[in-house]
Design an enzyme around this catalytic site. Structure first.
Site, PDB file in Angstrom:
ATOM      1  N   CYS A  46       0.837  -1.215   0.000  1.00  0.00           N
ATOM      2  CA  CYS A  46       0.000   0.000   0.000  1.00  0.00           C
ATOM      3  C   CYS A  46       0.862   1.252   0.000  1.00  0.00           C
ATOM      4  CB  CYS A  46      -0.893   0.035   1.239  1.00  0.00           C
ATOM      5  SG  CYS A  46      -2.023  -1.333   1.366  1.00  0.00           S
TER       6      CYS A  46
HETATM    7  C1  BEZ Z   1       0.681  -4.698   1.861  1.00  0.00           C
HETATM    8  O1  BEZ Z   1       0.109  -3.657   1.606  1.00  0.00           O
HETATM    9  O2  BEZ Z   1       1.874  -4.800   1.761  1.00  0.00           O
HETATM   10  C2  BEZ Z   1      -0.099  -5.931   2.229  1.00  0.00           C
HETATM   11  C3  BEZ Z   1      -1.281  -5.801   2.927  1.00  0.00           C
HETATM   12  C4  BEZ Z   1      -1.970  -6.939   3.278  1.00  0.00           C
HETATM   13  C5  BEZ Z   1      -1.478  -8.186   2.935  1.00  0.00           C
HETATM   14  C6  BEZ Z   1      -0.300  -8.297   2.214  1.00  0.00           C
HETATM   15  C7  BEZ Z   1       0.400  -7.151   1.861  1.00  0.00           C
END
Ligand code: BEZ
Length: 212
Positions: A46
């Site tokens: 994100c």
């Molecule tokens: C991320 O944004 O890195 C992420 C969020 C939830 C699960 C896996 C990755």
């Protein structure tokens, strides 16, 4: 509640964001919009996504598209995370992030897919046009960062169809030939497509991209 489908009116909502309270429809005004959800703040994928969108903001602006992100964390968390995004992604977050603590928007837009994860939203993308109609929906898993170039590509295609009566073939990119939508009758082709066209079949008519 029936799930949202292409062509439906995008459900309206009022939500708290990092740029104040947003009434979605009023906030959109006469613009296109992209609403996209994130599993959680302070997560690596994100962080890269929001940095990428911040750096691409001028590309969304050029297309008259407003950008609105969402995650279920609270405003304080969003504000702290934005500092990290700015620092690590070398940018400045320049669009609002909804703090959807009560999951009101996530539920309205069906962004929680419990068999994937019953707590966090998946990576949903909704593109909404100036009539507030949903024109694109894409859902990515949490572990895959979105391809925002693809989202811009689809917006270009949608706008070409709305404003120039052409659709775009497989793997089309800016500058490449387009296809004339089937609803344009033969007798209007010359007038509507002054750059010319090639009729390969009666239903397969190719023309240079009209808006260049
Ligand atoms: C991320 O944004 O890195 C992420 C969020 C939830 C699960 C896996 C990755």
């Amino acid at each position: 509640m029936r799930s949202i489908r292409l062509g439906d009116e995008a459900p309206n909502f009022v939500a708290i964001s990092t740029e104040g309270e947003i009434n979605f429809h009023n906030w959109l005004g006469n613009s296109w919009g992209i609403l996209f959800s994130h599993p959680a703040d302070y997560t690596p994928v994100c962080t890269t996504e929001l940095g990428t969108v911040a750096k691409s903001k001028s590309e969304f602006d050029k297309r008259n598209v407003k950008v609105l992100a969402l995650s279920e964390d609270d405003l304080e968390s969003h504000r702290g995370w934005i500092k990290d995004i700015n620092e690590t992604q070398n940018t400045i977050v320049n669009f609002p992030i909804i703090a959807d603590e009560d999951r009101k928007v996530a539920e309205l837009y069906d962004m929680i897919h419990p068999n994937a994860d019953d707590k966090m939203t998946v990576r949903s993308v909704f593109v909404v046009d100036p009539e507030k109609k949903v024109r694109l929906m894409i859902t990515y898993p949490a572990s895959t960062g979105r391809n925002f170039e693809e989202i811009l590509r689809v917006i270009d295609s949608l706008q070409l169809t709305d404003y120039h009566k052409v659709a775009t073939p497989a793997n089309w990119h800016q500058g490449e030939d387009c296809v004339i939508v089937p609803s344009v009758p033969e007798e209007q082709l010359a007038e509507n497509f002054p750059k010319g066209y090639t009729e390969i079949k009666s239903y397969l008519r190719i023309t240079p991209q009209p808006n260049l």
